[in-house]
Design a protein around this motif. Structure first.
Motif, PDB file in Angstrom:
ATOM      1  N   ALA A 147       0.844  -1.190   0.000  1.00 60.98           N
ATOM      2  CA  ALA A 147       0.000   0.000   0.000  1.00 60.98           C
ATOM      3  C   ALA A 147       0.883   1.245   0.000  1.00 60.98           C
ATOM      4  O   ALA A 147       1.971   1.252   0.557  1.00 60.98           O
ATOM      5  N   ALA A 148       0.410   2.289  -0.640  1.00 64.54           N
ATOM      6  CA  ALA A 148       1.237   3.490  -0.815  1.00 64.54           C
ATOM      7  C   ALA A 148       1.065   4.458   0.345  1.00 64.54           C
ATOM      8  O   ALA A 148       0.650   5.573   0.187  1.00 64.54           O
TER       9      ALA A 148
ATOM     10  N   ILE B 276      -0.906  -3.954  -5.639  1.00 60.60           N
ATOM     11  CA  ILE B 276      -0.730  -2.708  -4.896  1.00 60.60           C
ATOM     12  C   ILE B 276      -2.115  -2.149  -4.613  1.00 60.60           C
ATOM     13  O   ILE B 276      -3.000  -2.207  -5.460  1.00 60.60           O
ATOM     14  N   GLU B 277      -2.322  -1.621  -3.406  1.00 63.37           N
ATOM     15  CA  GLU B 277      -3.676  -1.234  -3.030  1.00 63.37           C
ATOM     16  C   GLU B 277      -3.735   0.187  -2.488  1.00 63.37           C
ATOM     17  O   GLU B 277      -2.775   0.701  -1.921  1.00 63.37           O
ATOM     18  N   ASP B 278      -4.910   0.799  -2.699  1.00 61.87           N
ATOM     19  CA  ASP B 278      -5.224   2.116  -2.128  1.00 61.87           C
ATOM     20  C   ASP B 278      -4.153   3.160  -2.454  1.00 61.87           C
ATOM     21  O   ASP B 278      -3.753   3.952  -1.597  1.00 61.87           O
TER      22      ASP B 278
ATOM     23  N   VAL C 198      -3.799  -3.759  -9.578  1.00 61.39           N
ATOM     24  CA  VAL C 198      -4.185  -2.610  -8.757  1.00 61.39           C
ATOM     25  C   VAL C 198      -5.454  -2.964  -7.982  1.00 61.39           C
ATOM     26  O   VAL C 198      -6.404  -3.513  -8.545  1.00 61.39           O
ATOM     27  N   CYS C 199      -5.480  -2.618  -6.690  1.00 59.08           N
ATOM     28  CA  CYS C 199      -6.576  -3.011  -5.818  1.00 59.08           C
ATOM     29  C   CYS C 199      -7.056  -1.839  -4.965  1.00 59.08           C
ATOM     30  O   CYS C 199      -6.264  -0.985  -4.567  1.00 59.08           O
ATOM     31  N   THR C 200      -8.346  -1.801  -4.686  1.00 62.82           N
ATOM     32  CA  THR C 200      -8.918  -0.899  -3.685  1.00 62.82           C
ATOM     33  C   THR C 200     -10.292  -1.430  -3.305  1.00 62.82           C
ATOM     34  O   THR C 200     -10.754  -2.425  -3.858  1.00 62.82           O
TER      35      THR C 200
ATOM     36  N   VAL D   1      -9.371  -1.070 -11.824  1.00 60.59           N
ATOM     37  CA  VAL D   1      -8.839  -1.980 -10.820  1.00 60.59           C
ATOM     38  C   VAL D   1      -8.721  -3.385 -11.387  1.00 60.59           C
ATOM     39  O   VAL D   1      -9.431  -3.771 -12.317  1.00 60.59           O
ATOM     40  N   SER D   2      -7.795  -4.148 -10.808  1.00 61.11           N
ATOM     41  CA  SER D   2      -7.635  -5.558 -11.149  1.00 61.11           C
ATOM     42  C   SER D   2      -8.229  -6.440 -10.061  1.00 61.11           C
ATOM     43  O   SER D   2      -8.629  -7.581 -10.313  1.00 61.11           O
ATOM     44  N   VAL D   3      -8.238  -5.916  -8.829  1.00 60.42           N
ATOM     45  CA  VAL D   3      -8.683  -6.654  -7.654  1.00 60.42           C
ATOM     46  C   VAL D   3      -9.539  -5.717  -6.807  1.00 60.42           C
ATOM     47  O   VAL D   3      -9.235  -4.530  -6.697  1.00 60.42           O
ATOM     48  N   ILE D   4     -10.613  -6.231  -6.217  1.00 61.12           N
ATOM     49  CA  ILE D   4     -11.368  -5.456  -5.239  1.00 61.12           C
ATOM     50  C   ILE D   4     -11.353  -6.191  -3.911  1.00 61.12           C
ATOM     51  O   ILE D   4     -11.391  -7.419  -3.866  1.00 61.12           O
ATOM     52  N   HIS D   5     -11.252  -5.440  -2.830  1.00 61.60           N
ATOM     53  CA  HIS D   5     -11.282  -6.070  -1.510  1.00 61.60           C
ATOM     54  C   HIS D   5     -12.329  -5.378  -0.647  1.00 61.60           C
ATOM     55  O   HIS D   5     -12.039  -4.511   0.165  1.00 61.60           O
ATOM     56  N   PRO D   6     -13.592  -5.759  -0.824  1.00 64.76           N
ATOM     57  CA  PRO D   6     -14.686  -5.097  -0.114  1.00 64.76           C
ATOM     58  C   PRO D   6     -14.751  -5.480   1.355  1.00 64.76           C
ATOM     59  O   PRO D   6     -14.271  -6.536   1.764  1.00 64.76           O
TER      60      PRO D   6
END
Length: 265
Positions: free
Chosen positions: A17-18, A49-51, A72-74, A93-98
């Motif tokens: 995460a950044a 990588i997320e958020d 990329v994830c968020t 996005v490539s991935v979502i993490h709800p």
């Protein structure tokens, strides 16, 4: 070298995460793309990588995804499925993490994701604090994790109960989670030298108590090196001891300014 993946093993995927050492602020100031990896080096098995920017900036997510080969994830802070649709349909996005219990319906969200080739990964269940019938909510979170295609449901312990008291909740949930094909993890966050704990499981001693009270291998640790560093600990030394219990690695860009600490405390 002392790399996280070399210590934890090649099959453990990491998430970056950044936030932390200033890479995100530097990117905003210069307009340049910055990815500062302190962990893993060339051997890192980087899941995504997320958020990297706030989730509502769809155009920036599209630009980011089109400029890197890293997924990329968020999504952890997005409320209801309608919040995900612009990001997914725009290809940002490539991935979502709800957060499974606030995303507006796991099955419908998974359908939207599947229609656009997006991976749906579980984030956090609600904290089990002050909720009398908490196990029914947590079981639904585990069900939603399976329905959405996730494999890990992160359930934090109750901050106001001992490890033994928390164990009663986990021991009730683990057989149900196994039926759903889901593992349970808790994140070692909170606490630190500068504030009281926001999560009872914030240090190695607490984890030891948790795993002694719940000996099942189906309960694991969502390990975050920056939470160790904010307490001025050595994450690599810690990971050598705990790698066998880590089910998910969540890393942020973090640097300790030792010169400032040594001068000002």
């Amino acid at each position: 070298g002392d790399f996280v993946v070399a210590t934890a093993g090649p099959d453990l995927e990491s998430v970056l995460a950044a936030k932390g050492a200033g890479a995100d602020a530097y990117s905003r100031q210069t307009g340049e793309r910055v990815l500062h990896m302190d962990i893993g080096g060339g051997t890192a098995n980087l899941a995504w990588i997320e958020d990297m920017v706030p989730w509502m900036y769809t155009d920036q997510y599209v630009r980011l995804k089109n400029s890197t080969t890293i997924p990329v994830c968020t999504g952890e802070d997005i409320y209801l499925k309608e919040g995900f649709e612009p990001l997914i349909k725009a290809g940002g996005v490539s991935v979502i993490h709800p957060d499974i219990l606030t995303c507006g319906g796991a099955l419908e969200l998974k359908k939207i994701a599947d229609d656009h080739g997006i991976i749906c990964n579980q984030s956090h269940a609600p904290f089990p604090v002050y909720v009398p019938a908490v196990c029914s909510y947590l079981k639904r979170a585990i069900e939603c994790t399976a329905e959405a295609g996730g494999e890990i449901c992160v359930i934090h312990p109750d901050n106001f109960k001992s490890a033994e008291e928390n164990a009663e909740i986990y021991l009730e949930l683990l057989p149900f989670a196994k039926e759903c094909g889901v593992k349970i993890g808790f994140e070692g966050c909170g606490g630190g030298w500068h504030r009281g704990s926001t999560n009872i499981a914030f240090c190695s001693d607490a984890w030891e108590l948790m795993f002694e009270a719940v000996p099942s291998k189906a309960l694991g640790l969502e390990w975050e090196p920056c939470h160790i560093m904010e307490g001025l600990g050595d994450p690599i030394m810690q990971l050598r001891h705990w790698a066998h219990r880590v089910v998910h690695l969540h890393g942020k860009d973090c640097t300790i300014a030792w010169d400032v600490i040594q001068k000002y405390g």
